[in-house]
Design a protein around this motif. Structure first.
Motif, PDB file in Angstrom:
ATOM      1  N   GLY A 195      12.342  14.333  -0.099  1.00  0.00           N
ATOM      2  CA  GLY A 195      13.791  14.011   0.176  1.00  0.00           C
ATOM      3  C   GLY A 195      14.594  13.885  -2.389  1.00  0.00           C
ATOM      4  N   ARG A 196      15.058  15.053  -2.100  1.00  0.00           N
ATOM      5  CA  ARG A 196      15.549  15.286  -3.620  1.00  0.00           C
ATOM      6  C   ARG A 196      16.804  13.787  -3.894  1.00  0.00           C
ATOM      7  N   GLU A 228      10.103  14.800   9.995  1.00  0.00           N
ATOM      8  CA  GLU A 228       9.313  15.999  10.688  1.00  0.00           C
ATOM      9  C   GLU A 228       8.331  15.514  10.020  1.00  0.00           C
ATOM     10  N   ASP A 229       7.944  15.240   8.823  1.00  0.00           N
ATOM     11  CA  ASP A 229       6.917  15.562   8.572  1.00  0.00           C
ATOM     12  C   ASP A 229       6.027  14.251   7.834  1.00  0.00           C
ATOM     13  N   ILE A 230       6.741  13.343   8.587  1.00  0.00           N
ATOM     14  CA  ILE A 230       5.425  12.087   8.454  1.00  0.00           C
ATOM     15  C   ILE A 230       4.683  11.576   9.456  1.00  0.00           C
ATOM     16  N   HIS A 242       0.853  -1.290  -0.158  1.00  0.00           N
ATOM     17  CA  HIS A 242      -0.006   0.419   0.103  1.00  0.00           C
ATOM     18  C   HIS A 242       0.998   1.458   0.204  1.00  0.00           C
ATOM     19  N   GLY A 243       0.471   2.465  -0.870  1.00  0.00           N
ATOM     20  CA  GLY A 243       1.303   3.230  -1.015  1.00  0.00           C
ATOM     21  C   GLY A 243       2.265   3.097  -1.780  1.00  0.00           C
ATOM     22  N   PHE A 275       5.662   7.420  -0.838  1.00  0.00           N
ATOM     23  CA  PHE A 275       5.619   8.939   0.151  1.00  0.00           C
ATOM     24  C   PHE A 275       6.733   8.509   1.561  1.00  0.00           C
ATOM     25  N   SER A 276       5.778   8.083   2.449  1.00  0.00           N
ATOM     26  CA  SER A 276       6.196   7.822   3.108  1.00  0.00           C
ATOM     27  C   SER A 276       7.645   8.005   3.329  1.00  0.00           C
ATOM     28  N   ASP A 277       8.842   6.448   2.067  1.00  0.00           N
ATOM     29  CA  ASP A 277       9.824   6.554   2.662  1.00  0.00           C
ATOM     30  C   ASP A 277      10.595   8.034   2.295  1.00  0.00           C
TER      31      ASP A 277
END
Length: 575
Positions: free
Chosen positions: A286-287, A266-268, A233-234, A259-261
């Motif tokens: 993240g880039r 701080e934004d999770i 999922h995701g 996207f969670s990776d």
């Protein structure tokens, strides 16, 4: 005369019936089938006129096909008769084994109803079985389930007589075969319409998919499709070029992540709180080079009516510039434009965050507060001696571990249950600011407020100009910032006044800090190759709960003026 004893008549009729029934099966469309039905009656069953009245979806019957007389065909084709009138006709007259014959002697009552009909002229019958011009003969056609499909109307037998038993049976058999042919034609027509509709829907789907593909691939902002449900999922299934450029990662690499990776640690929480359907979030991704970019995520679920949600479509918009601008505006609003230090408003905000309206004298003793907390009738202990009851030995008035009675409140802990804004509730987790009782260090640690006023600054401004004065203020701000700990606050109150907030200091610690900062300011400051010197006077105040920020600053300001007056003018300029 047609009788059962004339086998050659039966044979001829069977041959004609076989031929016209065979022709029914050659017609393809519904209109062709209906016309073939009436043509077969005129050409093969010995009637001069025939028509098919077809049942419409609303139940009424329409004249759908006519044969034998072009004038009559033009007169009644397409006209409609009500179902009630037809039901009446199909219950009148004589029942000939499924056919309905209405002799002229009974049919006169039908001359004024709404069923389309024609009249032929002719002499009155001379024999009992001779056909009268106003006789009516109907052959109802039924579907397999008994539903009425339509009615065949015939007129003027070529032999001028009413049909005998064999003629009636032939017409009945023909009506049965015609019903099958019409049902099949309708089925073919429905299938053709369904195929046409399906093809149009498929074309529309292909066009929609192509439009989506182009909109997805060539969108100026990032787009992603993520899996919903299951073990993965995701996980990103598909990304467009804009998102790949934004994150500096190829699509093949992004398919390994969700996207969670990629989100900033701080934004999770922000990402997890974002709902899937119509969810929005502003966070950092993240880039490839290790930096982070601010983006706005907008989610929508692409669902299947039968199987439920299929995947998540996410729109990713680069908001780095907007966020940078917002941060710059916020910084400008809270910081001094010359020195970059927090300004007066920010200083009061930070100081107010450490204060509540509960005065220090209202605090309970440690034992009383613990007893009250366990009985559910009082506040949690706030102060206790070092090392007692599990408190931190190196920091009085704070717990060593998590507070078992801690309730969530505002950012300063001023809003727990039972207390209004700025008030301590029964289970207050706010760490109260306390002040040493005297200037003698008794081991109490508190929030020291050092009020600094520069000595001799006005003469520098008057003698060398504001340019030199501004350079001096900038250098003093740098020296003050360098001389304090990380976490302490150095703010410019205005003019040549600065304030330092330093938490966790005793009276001796605060005095030592004031001396170090004064000594850091005293060395000459070179401006345009010219050395200039300023001194500094410090007043030490203490923030304590029950005081306002203005009261704390006023107290420190008063102590600064006392310290300034206690030193000679020359001594002040020397530091």
């Amino acid at each position: 005369m047609e009788t059962e004893s004339e086998p050659y008549v039966r044979l001829a009729t069977l041959r004609q019936l076989h031929r016209v029934v065979a022709e029914l099966n050659t017609a393809r469309s519904l209109a062709d089938t209906l016309q073939t039905v009436v043509d077969g009656i005129v050409g093969g069953l010995g009637y001069e006129l025939a028509c098919v009245n077809l049942v419409r979806p609303d139940g009424d019957l329409v004249v759908a096909a006519f044969a034998g007389d072009p004038a009559a065909e033009a007169l009644i084709t397409g006209r409609v008769g009500s179902r009630a009138s037809w039901d009446r006709r199909l219950t009148m007259g004589e029942n000939w084994d499924g056919l309905r014959f209405i002799p002229h002697s009974e049919g006169w009552v039908l001359l004024e109803d709404d069923v389309p009909q024609w009249h032929t002229d002719g002499p009155d019958p001379r024999f009992e079985d001779e056909w009268h011009p106003e006789d009516r003969l109907y052959a109802p056609m039924y579907a397999t389930g008994g539903e009425l499909l339509g009615v065949i109307s015939v007129d003027r037998p070529r032999n001028g007589r009413r049909p005998g038993a064999w003629g009636r049976e032939a017409l009945q058999m023909y009506a049965f075969q015609a019903a099958i042919a019409i049902s099949n034609a309708r089925l073919r027509a429905n299938m053709q319409r369904a195929l046409v509709r399906l093809e149009r829907e498929q074309q529309a789907l292909r066009a929609s998919e192509e439009s989506f593909r182009q909109a997805f691939e060539y969108a100026p902002s990032g787009m992603a499709i993520a899996e919903m449900g299951g073990d993965q999922h995701g996980r990103l299934l598909r990304t467009n070029d804009a998102l790949c450029r934004l994150l500096g990662r190829p699509a093949s690499v992004l398919r390994r992540y969700s996207f969670s990776d990629l989100v900033h640690p701080e934004d999770i929480g922000t990402l997890l709180r974002t709902s899937a359907e119509g969810g929005r979030a502003e966070l950092r991704l993240g880039r490839r080079d290790g930096t982070y970019v601010w983006v706005s995520l907008r989610n929508s679920v692409v669902a299947d009516a039968a199987d439920g949600p299929r995947f998540l479509l996410t729109h990713v918009e680069d908001i780095e510039e907007r966020k940078r601008h917002e941060l710059q505006l916020a910084h400008r609003a809270s910081h001094d434009s010359l020195t970059g230090l927090p300004n007066s408003a920010e200083l009061r905000s930070r100081l107010g965050a450490r204060l509540c309206r509960r005065p220090q004298s209202a605090r309970a003793t440690a034992i009383e507060a613990l007893d009250a907390a366990y009985e559910g009738r009082g506040p949690v202990p706030e102060t206790v001696g070092a090392g007692e009851h599990g408190f931190r030995p190196d920091g009085p008035h704070t717990f060593a571990g998590p507070d078992p009675f801690d309730f969530p409140g505002g950012p300063t802990g001023l809003g727990p249950p039972g207390g209004g804004p700025g008030e301590a509730g029964p289970y207050d987790h706010h760490v109260h600011a306390v002040a040493p009782a005297t200037d003698v260090d008794d081991g109490t640690k508190g929030l020291a407020v050092l009020f600094c006023d520069l000595d001799g600054f006005k003469s520098i401004n008057d003698r060398f100009g504001h340019h030199t004065g501004d350079a001096v203020l900038i250098e003093v701000a740098r020296r003050l910032t360098t001389g304090v700990r990380d976490g302490d606050t150095v703010a410019r109150l205005g003019g040549d006044e600065f304030v330092v907030l330093a938490d966790g200091l005793g009276a001796a610690d605060a005095a030592d800090l004031a001396v170090r900062l004064r000594n850091a300011i005293i060395p000459p400051i070179r401006v345009d190759g010219r050395p200039v010197r300023v001194g500094a006077s410090f007043g030490i105040g203490w923030a304590s709960c029950g005081m306002s920020a203005d009261e704390v600053l006023r107290s420190a300001d008063q102590r600064m003026y006392i310290e300034k007056r206690s030193r000679s003018k020359a001594h002040r300029r020397a530091g």
